[in-house]
Design a protein around this motif. Structure first.
Motif, short mmCIF file in Angstrom:
data_model
loop_
_atom_site.label_atom_id
_atom_site.label_comp_id
_atom_site.label_asym_id
_atom_site.label_seq_id
_atom_site.Cartn_x
_atom_site.Cartn_y
_atom_site.Cartn_z
N TYR A 1 27.13 -56.10 -39.33
CA TYR A 1 26.16 -56.73 -38.44
C TYR A 1 24.59 -56.32 -38.95
O TYR A 1 24.42 -55.11 -39.17
CB TYR A 1 26.38 -55.88 -37.15
N ASP B 1 18.73 -56.81 -32.80
CA ASP B 1 19.51 -58.07 -33.20
C ASP B 1 21.10 -58.28 -32.70
O ASP B 1 21.92 -58.90 -33.35
CB ASP B 1 19.78 -57.91 -34.81
N CYS B 2 21.25 -57.85 -31.60
CA CYS B 2 22.41 -57.82 -30.94
C CYS B 2 23.13 -59.06 -30.39
O CYS B 2 24.20 -59.36 -30.55
CB CYS B 2 22.86 -56.72 -29.99
N GLY C 1 21.75 -55.61 -37.59
CA GLY C 1 21.02 -54.73 -36.82
C GLY C 1 21.61 -53.61 -37.43
O GLY C 1 20.56 -52.42 -37.34
N PRO D 1 22.47 -65.64 -32.72
CA PRO D 1 21.17 -66.51 -33.02
C PRO D 1 20.94 -67.54 -31.54
O PRO D 1 22.01 -68.00 -31.34
CB PRO D 1 21.10 -67.27 -34.14
N SER E 1 15.80 -64.23 -27.17
CA SER E 1 15.48 -65.06 -28.52
C SER E 1 15.75 -66.40 -28.03
O SER E 1 16.47 -66.84 -27.18
CB SER E 1 16.83 -64.68 -29.53
N ASP F 1 9.62 -60.22 -32.63
CA ASP F 1 10.14 -60.33 -33.80
C ASP F 1 10.64 -61.56 -34.29
O ASP F 1 10.67 -62.58 -33.20
CB ASP F 1 11.42 -59.38 -34.31
N LEU G 1 22.10 -64.76 -41.23
CA LEU G 1 20.78 -64.41 -41.16
C LEU G 1 20.15 -64.02 -42.45
O LEU G 1 20.69 -63.50 -43.28
CB LEU G 1 20.75 -62.98 -40.38
N GLN H 1 13.06 -64.43 -37.01
CA GLN H 1 14.14 -64.45 -37.85
C GLN H 1 14.29 -65.84 -38.38
O GLN H 1 13.91 -66.92 -37.81
CB GLN H 1 15.56 -63.99 -37.15
N TRP I 1 14.44 -60.92 -41.25
CA TRP I 1 14.07 -60.55 -39.95
C TRP I 1 12.80 -59.58 -39.96
O TRP I 1 12.58 -58.73 -40.96
CB TRP I 1 14.99 -59.38 -39.58
N SER J 1 20.03 -52.95 -41.05
CA SER J 1 18.65 -52.60 -40.91
C SER J 1 18.18 -51.30 -40.46
O SER J 1 17.41 -50.45 -41.11
CB SER J 1 18.02 -53.68 -40.15
#
Length: 260
Positions: A32, A186-187, A34, A190, A225, A252, A204, A254, A207, A37
């Protein structure tokens, strides 16, 4: 065997030994976004002294699948009086699969102050139903308690590409608050997936995250989002994260590759 806690996993990260993320944090063949990252950020935090400035901005390039035996390289690019830039590469089989840049900066006195990102007016989390665990979702998604506020579900063929939800995750207060926010930010799928009529792959690509204030914990986080542009197999979305009292913590963007 019990699943490793977030605290255990992030405490074990080092540039000396490769790390294999557990299966329950996978999204298809990769980890994942998130989580990958957040791993890179933890490596950067380990590299810096405890007197570092607060995290201000993050740029992540998702280059390839983050799978097993992930190794990390870290470098301070510049350390000035008020700002420090750190770069982290994650590698699998000696190939770079993720490249991250982290900017840490002390606050400065300024006469310029404005705030145009309003927190949506929503009810408290207990007013919304949890998303069922049996839905066809990636492994990582099942770790989160997600209460969908927006009307449209992903893969529902809706017209408006927006997702808004209350989110929480057990164990976040046992890791660094900056790392916790990347895990939360980021959970959600999109926003463009709301418009999908059927399940379809997504990927993805990058980000970019701006921390609007020093990172802090919140029991619940309100995550939004919204896809601004979609075409040619890609979507561009903006995202925000607020705490329970309506303070903006992150803003943020993406770029997402969509395969439908």
């Amino acid at each position: 065997m019990d699943k490793p806690t977030l605290a255990d996993m992030f405490a074990s990260l080092t540039t000396e030994q490769p790390f294999t993320p557990p299966e329950h944090w996978r999204q298809g063949r990769t980890v994942y976004g998130g989580f990958s990252s957040a791993m890179a950020l933890q490596i950067a935090l380990n590299h810096l002294s405890v007197e570092r400035p607060p995290l201000k901005a993050v740029q992540i390039a998702f280059i390839g699948p983050v799978t097993e035996q992930v190794s990390f390289q870290v470098e301070t690019l510049r350390q000035g009086k008020s700002a420090t830039q750190v770069a982290v590469d994650a590698c699998v089989d000696q190939a770079i699969v993720l490249r991250a840049g982290f900017s840490f900066a002390h606050p400065r006195e300024s006469d310029i102050q404005h705030h145009y990102i309003e927190c949506p007016e929503v009810k408290s989390p207990e007013h919304y139903a949890a998303i069922p665990k049996h839905l066809p979702v990636p492994n990582f998604f099942k770790n989160f308690d997600i209460r969908l506020v927006s009307q449209s579900m992903f893969f529902s063929g809706a017209e408006t590409p927006e997702l808004l939800a209350w989110v929480r995750l057990e164990g976040l207060n046992e890791i660094s608050p900056e790392v916790a926010l990347l895990m939360i930010g980021d959970c959600l799928p999109p926003a463009s997936t709301v418009c999908f009529k059927n399940l379809a792959p997504i990927s993805l690509m990058n980000w970019t995250v701006d921390f609007t204030q020093p990172a802090e914990y919140s029991g619940w986080y309100l995550v939004r989002s919204f896809s601004l542009v979609a075409g040619g197999g890609y979507s561009y979305q903006v995202m925000q994260v607020w705490n329970e009292t309506g303070e903006l913590l992150m803003s943020d963007t993406q770029t997402v590759a969509i395969f439908t």
